[in-house]
Scaffold this active site. Structure first.
Site, mmCIF file in Angstrom:
data_model
loop_
_atom_site.group_PDB
_atom_site.id
_atom_site.type_symbol
_atom_site.label_atom_id
_atom_site.label_comp_id
_atom_site.label_asym_id
_atom_site.label_seq_id
_atom_site.Cartn_x
_atom_site.Cartn_y
_atom_site.Cartn_z
ATOM 1 N N GLU A 1 -4.774 -8.877 -0.693
ATOM 2 C CA GLU A 1 -5.618 -8.637 0.486
ATOM 3 C C GLU A 1 -7.056 -8.563 0.006
ATOM 4 O OE1 GLU A 1 -4.437 -5.544 3.248
ATOM 5 O OE2 GLU A 1 -2.314 -5.966 2.878
ATOM 6 N N GLU B 1 0.844 -1.201 0.000
ATOM 7 C CA GLU B 1 0.000 0.000 0.000
ATOM 8 C C GLU B 1 0.880 1.254 0.000
ATOM 9 O OE1 GLU B 1 -3.317 -0.300 2.797
ATOM 10 O OE2 GLU B 1 -4.136 -1.946 1.624
HETATM 11 O O1 AHR Z 1 -5.261 -6.275 6.580
HETATM 12 C C1 AHR Z 1 -5.240 -5.136 7.377
HETATM 13 C C2 AHR Z 1 -4.591 -3.948 6.691
HETATM 14 O O2 AHR Z 1 -5.367 -3.563 5.597
HETATM 15 C C3 AHR Z 1 -3.234 -4.170 6.104
HETATM 16 O O3 AHR Z 1 -2.221 -4.047 7.027
HETATM 17 C C4 AHR Z 1 -3.141 -3.100 5.069
HETATM 18 O O4 AHR Z 1 -2.300 -3.455 3.993
HETATM 19 C C5 AHR Z 1 -4.573 -2.877 4.658
HETATM 20 O O5 AHR Z 1 -4.904 -1.551 4.658
#
Ligand code: AHR
Length: 487
Positions: free
Chosen positions: A296, A173
């Site tokens: 994710e 991110e």
């Molecule tokens: O999964 C939780 C968080 O969500 C992670 O650390 C981040 O990459 C995302 O914003």
């Protein structure tokens, strides 16, 4: 009656087993307590790693595990987590709850976990607060067998042979917690870092560039335009919220039918998202050499009342099972571009497959979906066309049946979810003349969950038959996910 028409002559390609991957961050009780309890714990463990978690993860054939973050990755300095535990550096986990991270779980422990589970490692390197040298030496530490100082250090720490880690993420991110960069700036940073992802022996690192959030196609556009030739994968993150803002994401367990359909509808936008990013990528990479890595994904609700807001602990109901089922069907159908996905997160964080409380472990409804979908790993995707009615409300309506199919070793596997919370669905599967059929399913009322005291949800046999044409005929209960095996 809904109809699934299979066309084994049409296929998007092989479904990478890594689509069934998971993500484990140093966040809340995911690593500590969830996966790692330490060698002195009364909870059964092997070198500190929970035996029950390893057994459960092996059973669903977890193919790859992403670590150490997440946002944590861009504050993680791997050297803090090697060597004698008593000497390891302590830090405060500023992203997640401000708790002390004693670094007792580091590189060797993570690789031990992967070896016990039998999965590949996907390491996310620190770009936000790290250096090129730090990342390059981490790769050397893990992958080299040359007689360098770094390799001698690994050997002194108890590991003779390199681990040969293939998957490397360059920042997480980077548009947000990983450094708040513009895509143009990150593309340059990425190219610099990836230059030093050296190949040791046969092992050329599979380099994953940090990708977009949600529908930010501009990020993908810039990364592909500037750096496509320097990457093997590009990531994307997409979380499903029930509420409309990050302040009010909605409860994991206390929701209305309207909320149920709204959440599923939002999850189903994964299809639109993949089409969108794929279209941009295809402009620069028509051969689809660069894989899309959804590293994710999952449902994100308000934390369970009374728990640390920084720990992101949430329960898991049949609604989450439906989210997993329809998302995995979407991934299967996009296997020509999506080569890896990692559910957030394995244990005790967000849409987990396992929940723990002391020595007790619960398999969530989402866990059972991964069990039902196991056979797709490495299978050849099979064209699968669904004729179905609609489910939902006026505002939140979607196809009642979500499905995907694959073939492996002469066996055809169809996974189908009936998203309707109330109505069962008659189902015919045609286009493949089967001689044998078996089916298993997970079903329940939409709020049902497995808890430490009550454990109602499990995969059970589902009655299914073949008619005189070899078509499968069955009924999917309301709010259910099924695996139908045809041979
Ligand atoms: O999964 C939780 C968080 O969500 C992670 O650390 C981040 O990459 C995302 O914003």
């Amino acid at each position: 009656m809904a109809v699934i028409t299979l066309d084994p002559a049409r296929s998007a390609g092989t479904i990478s087993k890594n689509i069934y991957g998971h993500f484990s961050e140093h966040l809340g009780r995911c690593i500590y307590q969830g996966l790692y309890v330490g060698e002195d714990s009364p909870i059964p463990n092997v070198r500190g790693i929970r035996t029950d978690a390893v057994e459960a993860l092996r059973k669903i054939a977890v193919p790859v595990l992403r670590w150490p973050g997440g946002c944590f990755a861009d504050e993680y300095h791997w050297r803090d987590g090697i060597g004698p535990k008593a000497d390891r550096r302590r830090m405060v986990n500023t992203n997640w709850g401000g708790v002390v991270e004693d670094n007792s779980f580091g590189t060797h422990e993570f690789m031990d976990l992967c070896e016990q589970v039998g999965c590949d490692a996907y390491i996310n390197a620190n770009v936000g607060s790290g250096t090129v040298r730090e990342m390059a030496e981490w790769i050397e530490y893990m992958n080299s067998d040359g007689d360098s100082t770094v390799v001698r250090e690994r050997r002194a720490n108890g590991r003779q042979d390199s681990w040969g880690v293939r998957y490397w993420g360059i920042g997480n991110e980077s548009w947000g917690c990983g450094g708040n960069m513009r895509p143009e700036y990150y593309a340059d940073v990425y190219k610099r870092y990836q230059t030093f992802c050296r190949t040791y022996g046969e092992n050329r690192p599979f380099r994953i560039a940090c990708g977009a959030s949600d529908f930010n196609y501009r990020w993908t556009e810039v990364l592909m335009r500037e750096a496509a030739g320097f990457m093997d994968g590009l990531s994307v993150h997409y979380y499903t919220l029930c509420g409309d803002t990050w302040d009010k994401k909605g409860s994991a367990t206390d929701f209305t039918p309207e909320d149920y359909y709204k959440t599923l509808k939002k999850a189903s936008r994964m299809d639109e998202l993949l089409c969108g990013h794929d279209a941009v990528m295809t402009r620069y990479d028509p051969e689809k050499r660069v894989g899309l890595i959804v590293d994710e994904w999952g449902a994100w609700y308000d934390v369970e009342p009374g728990t640390n807001p920084g720990f992101l602990y949430q329960q898991n109901t049949m609604r989450d099972a439906m989210i997993a089922a329809l998302t995995l069907n979407i991934f299967n159908r996009h296997c020509d571009r999506v080569v890896m996905a990692n559910l957030a997160q394995t244990v005790n964080v967000l849409q987990s497959v396992l929940l723990t409380e002391g020595a007790r472990t619960v398999l969530t409804p989402t866990y059972h979906v991964f069990d039902l979908y196991r056979a797709h790993q490495g299978g050849r995707e099979v064209g699968c066309y669904v004729t179905t009615g609609r489910a939902g409300t006026e505002a939140w309506s979607l196809d009642q049946i979500s499905a995907s199919a694959s073939q492996k070793d002469g066996v055809l596997t169809v996974t189908a979810a009936n998203l309707d919370a109330e109505a069962p669905a008659g189902l015919r599967i045609t286009g493949f003349r089967a001689a044998r059929i078996s089916a298993r399913a997970l079903s329940g009322e939409m709020h049902q969950k497995n808890d430490f005291d009550a454990y109602p949800l499990a995969v059970r046999e589902l009655s299914a038959s073949l008619d005189e044409n070899g078509d499968a005929v069955l009924t999917l209960p309301a709010c259910s996910v099924a695996e139908i095996t045809l041979a």
